[in-house]
Design a protein around this motif. Structure first.
Motif, mmCIF file in Angstrom:
data_model
loop_
_atom_site.group_PDB
_atom_site.id
_atom_site.type_symbol
_atom_site.label_atom_id
_atom_site.label_comp_id
_atom_site.label_asym_id
_atom_site.label_seq_id
_atom_site.Cartn_x
_atom_site.Cartn_y
_atom_site.Cartn_z
ATOM 1 N N UNK A 199 0.820 -1.201 0.000
ATOM 2 C CA UNK A 199 0.000 0.000 0.000
ATOM 3 C C UNK A 199 0.856 1.254 0.000
ATOM 4 N N UNK A 200 0.253 2.347 -0.466
ATOM 5 C CA UNK A 200 0.946 3.629 -0.451
ATOM 6 C C UNK A 200 0.569 4.395 0.816
ATOM 7 N N UNK A 201 1.283 5.473 1.066
ATOM 8 C CA UNK A 201 1.052 6.238 2.282
ATOM 9 C C UNK A 201 -0.296 6.913 2.350
ATOM 10 N N UNK A 202 -0.895 7.214 1.189
ATOM 11 C CA UNK A 202 -2.206 7.880 1.180
ATOM 12 C C UNK A 202 -3.315 6.942 1.633
ATOM 13 N N UNK A 203 -3.171 5.665 1.293
ATOM 14 C CA UNK A 203 -4.235 4.703 1.586
ATOM 15 C C UNK A 203 -4.096 4.054 2.962
ATOM 16 N N UNK A 204 -2.881 3.943 3.442
ATOM 17 C CA UNK A 204 -2.623 3.168 4.663
ATOM 18 C C UNK A 204 -3.480 3.601 5.852
ATOM 19 N N UNK A 236 -22.223 11.199 4.057
ATOM 20 C CA UNK A 236 -22.399 11.919 5.317
ATOM 21 C C UNK A 236 -21.207 12.795 5.618
ATOM 22 N N UNK A 237 -21.199 13.411 6.794
ATOM 23 C CA UNK A 237 -20.144 14.357 7.140
ATOM 24 C C UNK A 237 -18.825 13.652 7.417
ATOM 25 N N UNK A 238 -17.702 14.356 7.274
ATOM 26 C CA UNK A 238 -16.402 13.779 7.624
ATOM 27 C C UNK A 238 -16.238 13.683 9.130
ATOM 28 N N UNK A 239 -15.178 12.977 9.517
ATOM 29 C CA UNK A 239 -14.871 12.875 10.941
ATOM 30 C C UNK A 239 -15.170 11.514 11.516
ATOM 31 N N UNK A 243 -8.821 12.123 0.436
ATOM 32 C CA UNK A 243 -7.483 11.971 1.020
ATOM 33 C C UNK A 243 -6.583 11.054 0.187
ATOM 34 N N UNK A 244 -7.151 10.369 -0.810
ATOM 35 C CA UNK A 244 -6.318 9.542 -1.690
ATOM 36 C C UNK A 244 -6.744 8.107 -1.837
ATOM 37 N N UNK A 245 -7.643 7.624 -1.005
ATOM 38 C CA UNK A 245 -8.082 6.235 -1.104
ATOM 39 C C UNK A 245 -8.773 5.987 -2.444
ATOM 40 N N UNK A 246 -8.553 4.811 -3.011
ATOM 41 C CA UNK A 246 -9.148 4.390 -4.285
ATOM 42 C C UNK A 246 -8.658 5.242 -5.459
ATOM 43 N N UNK A 247 -7.421 5.671 -5.380
ATOM 44 C CA UNK A 247 -6.799 6.380 -6.496
ATOM 45 C C UNK A 247 -6.477 5.384 -7.617
ATOM 46 N N UNK A 248 -6.153 5.851 -8.824
ATOM 47 C CA UNK A 248 -5.732 4.919 -9.868
ATOM 48 C C UNK A 248 -4.546 4.081 -9.394
ATOM 49 N N UNK A 304 -25.599 -2.360 18.185
ATOM 50 C CA UNK A 304 -24.167 -2.549 18.419
ATOM 51 C C UNK A 304 -23.449 -1.228 18.164
ATOM 52 N N UNK A 305 -22.315 -1.051 18.838
ATOM 53 C CA UNK A 305 -21.505 0.160 18.655
ATOM 54 C C UNK A 305 -20.426 -0.101 17.598
ATOM 55 N N UNK A 306 -20.292 0.825 16.687
ATOM 56 C CA UNK A 306 -19.302 0.697 15.604
ATOM 57 C C UNK A 306 -18.501 1.987 15.530
ATOM 58 N N UNK A 307 -17.189 1.831 15.477
ATOM 59 C CA UNK A 307 -16.331 3.023 15.301
ATOM 60 C C UNK A 307 -16.186 3.304 13.815
ATOM 61 N N UNK A 308 -16.601 4.500 13.412
ATOM 62 C CA UNK A 308 -16.533 4.914 12.015
ATOM 63 C C UNK A 308 -15.382 5.910 11.859
ATOM 64 N N UNK A 309 -14.527 5.668 10.855
ATOM 65 C CA UNK A 309 -13.345 6.511 10.668
ATOM 66 C C UNK A 309 -13.632 7.774 9.876
ATOM 67 N N UNK A 310 -14.797 7.847 9.254
ATOM 68 C CA UNK A 310 -15.136 9.003 8.444
ATOM 69 C C UNK A 310 -16.082 8.601 7.330
ATOM 70 N N UNK A 311 -16.181 9.423 6.310
ATOM 71 C CA UNK A 311 -17.048 9.112 5.174
ATOM 72 C C UNK A 311 -16.206 8.597 4.017
ATOM 73 N N UNK A 312 -16.871 7.896 3.106
ATOM 74 C CA UNK A 312 -16.174 7.392 1.925
ATOM 75 C C UNK A 312 -15.645 8.554 1.088
ATOM 76 N N UNK A 313 -16.438 9.610 0.964
ATOM 77 C CA UNK A 313 -15.981 10.783 0.203
ATOM 78 C C UNK A 313 -14.742 11.403 0.834
#
Length: 371
Positions: free
Chosen positions: A226-231, A242-245, A275-280, A261-270
């Motif tokens: 993986x690259x640093x943007x995706x890690x 939804x909103x970021x955060x 931030x770089x995830x799912x880049x070419x 159940x409680x789930x920790x969400x890291x943010x939104x897909x957008x």
């Protein structure tokens, strides 16, 4: 089935190949036009008089490219969107039933595909005018340099023309700048833009279907090399929209009614994609997250470092660059020297893949062929 830009990556090759073939045709046409009568004492006058013929030849290349590229772009994005929606339907078939699954399968695709195709056509449109301008500018520059060289006593006309054409072959049609300010040549720019578009189409189709089925959470895979943007996003749960955060959310268990159940969400897909995830070239996938059911998957073993994968791509570019240099050579000696460089870089690629276990991607070493 998880979605990833990689699932549509090969579709970009059909489009970028058209532009590379057109660029090679441009280089070949300029080279042949300049080589004709190069030893004649009237060469400069003959070349300036033939400028109109060259313009007509380049415009013919561009006209054919425009017709083929528009069709290829729409076809590639249609297929990419279809792959993304089929991936979602396969996933939903395992977890959704009744109205939710039916709604996902009924989402219309034509409008989304047309929008994505129109955006890509607009983004690549300036390439056509740039091809004409670059071809004519290079032609004039070579005539000027080659005619002045003997007068200056620096070199022969043939050597001066050969140097100028080698620079043209190295750089190709340039002048393309992306949103980040990075400069590209024609083929690389179109390939980058198309790979981004088909990857976006596949992911958008997947999320459109999840939205229709009212699936709100997705999870990012843990990929090797993986690259640093995706890690930072590996293995993280994201809101489909939804909103970021980051934060904790209370959601209903995927298989047990009325159980939260409680789930920790890291943010939104957008947010993650910005931030770089799912880049070419991204190796990560996104799939449905089932609260209380989905468990982390083990990380696949890495064959090499991310830096080694980028070194392989750099050497592939060098192979293509020297093949282009060979195509623009005015004599056999220059052509043989360029081909020797091609073989040297191919040898270094063989050493790297033997050392690391990375796959050899010979198609990425070709020019004028789909990559």
């Amino acid at each position: 089935m998880p979605v990833s830009p990689a699932m549509a990556e090969n579709l970009a090759a059909a489009v970028s190949s058209l532009y590379e073939q057109a660029e090679l045709a441009l280089i070949d046409r300029v080279t042949r036009a300049l080589a004709e009568g190069l030893d004649s004492p009237r060469w400069v006058d003959l070349k300036l008089g033939a400028l109109g013929n060259l313009r007509a030849a380049i415009e013919e290349i561009i006209t054919a490219l425009q017709a083929d590229a528009s069709s290829a772009i729409h076809q590639a994005l249609t297929e990419a969107y279809d792959r993304g929606q089929q991936a979602a339907i396969l996933e939903l078939g395992a977890v959704a039933t009744g109205p939710a699954l039916a709604a996902a399968e009924a989402v219309p695709a034509a409008a989304a595909v047309d929008r994505l195709a129109a955006a890509l056509v607009q983004e690549t449109g300036p390439a056509h005018l740039r091809m004409l301008r670059t071809g004519l500018d290079v032609y004039r520059m070579v005539v000027a340099e080659a005619s002045a060289a003997p007068l200056l006593g620096a070199t022969t006309r043939r050597e001066a023309a050969g140097r100028a054409l080698a620079r043209f072959a190295d750089k190709g049609v340039t002048g393309f700048v992306d949103r980040t300010g990075r400069a590209w040549n024609l083929t690389s720019y179109v390939e980058m833009a198309t790979r981004s578009a088909v990857g976006r189409a596949a992911v958008e189709a997947h999320t459109d279907r999840l939205a229709a089925a009212q699936v709100d959470l997705v999870v990012v895979s843990d990929a090797p090399e993986e690259c640093g943007r995706c890690k930072p996003w590996e293995g993280k749960v994201l809101r489909r929209e939804g909103p970021p955060g980051a934060g904790m959310v209370e959601v209903e268990h995927a298989t047990e009614d009325d159980r939260m159940v409680s789930v920790r969400v890291a943010g939104s897909l957008a947010e993650a994609r910005t931030a770089g995830l799912l880049h070419p070239n991204c190796r990560h996938t996104v799939s449905i997250f089932l609260p209380g059911v989905t468990r982390p998957r083990p990380k696949p073993p890495s064959r090499a470092t991310y830096e080694q994968t980028q070194e392989q791509r750099r050497m592939e570019r060098q192979v293509r660059a020297w093949k282009r240099r060979a195509a623009a050579a005015l004599d056999d000696d220059k052509r043989r020297a360029a081909n020797a460089k091609v073989r040297a870089y191919q040898g270094r690629i063989r050493e790297l893949v033997s050392e690391t276990g990375l796959p050899r991607k010979s198609h990425r070493e070709q020019i004028g062929a789909a990559r």
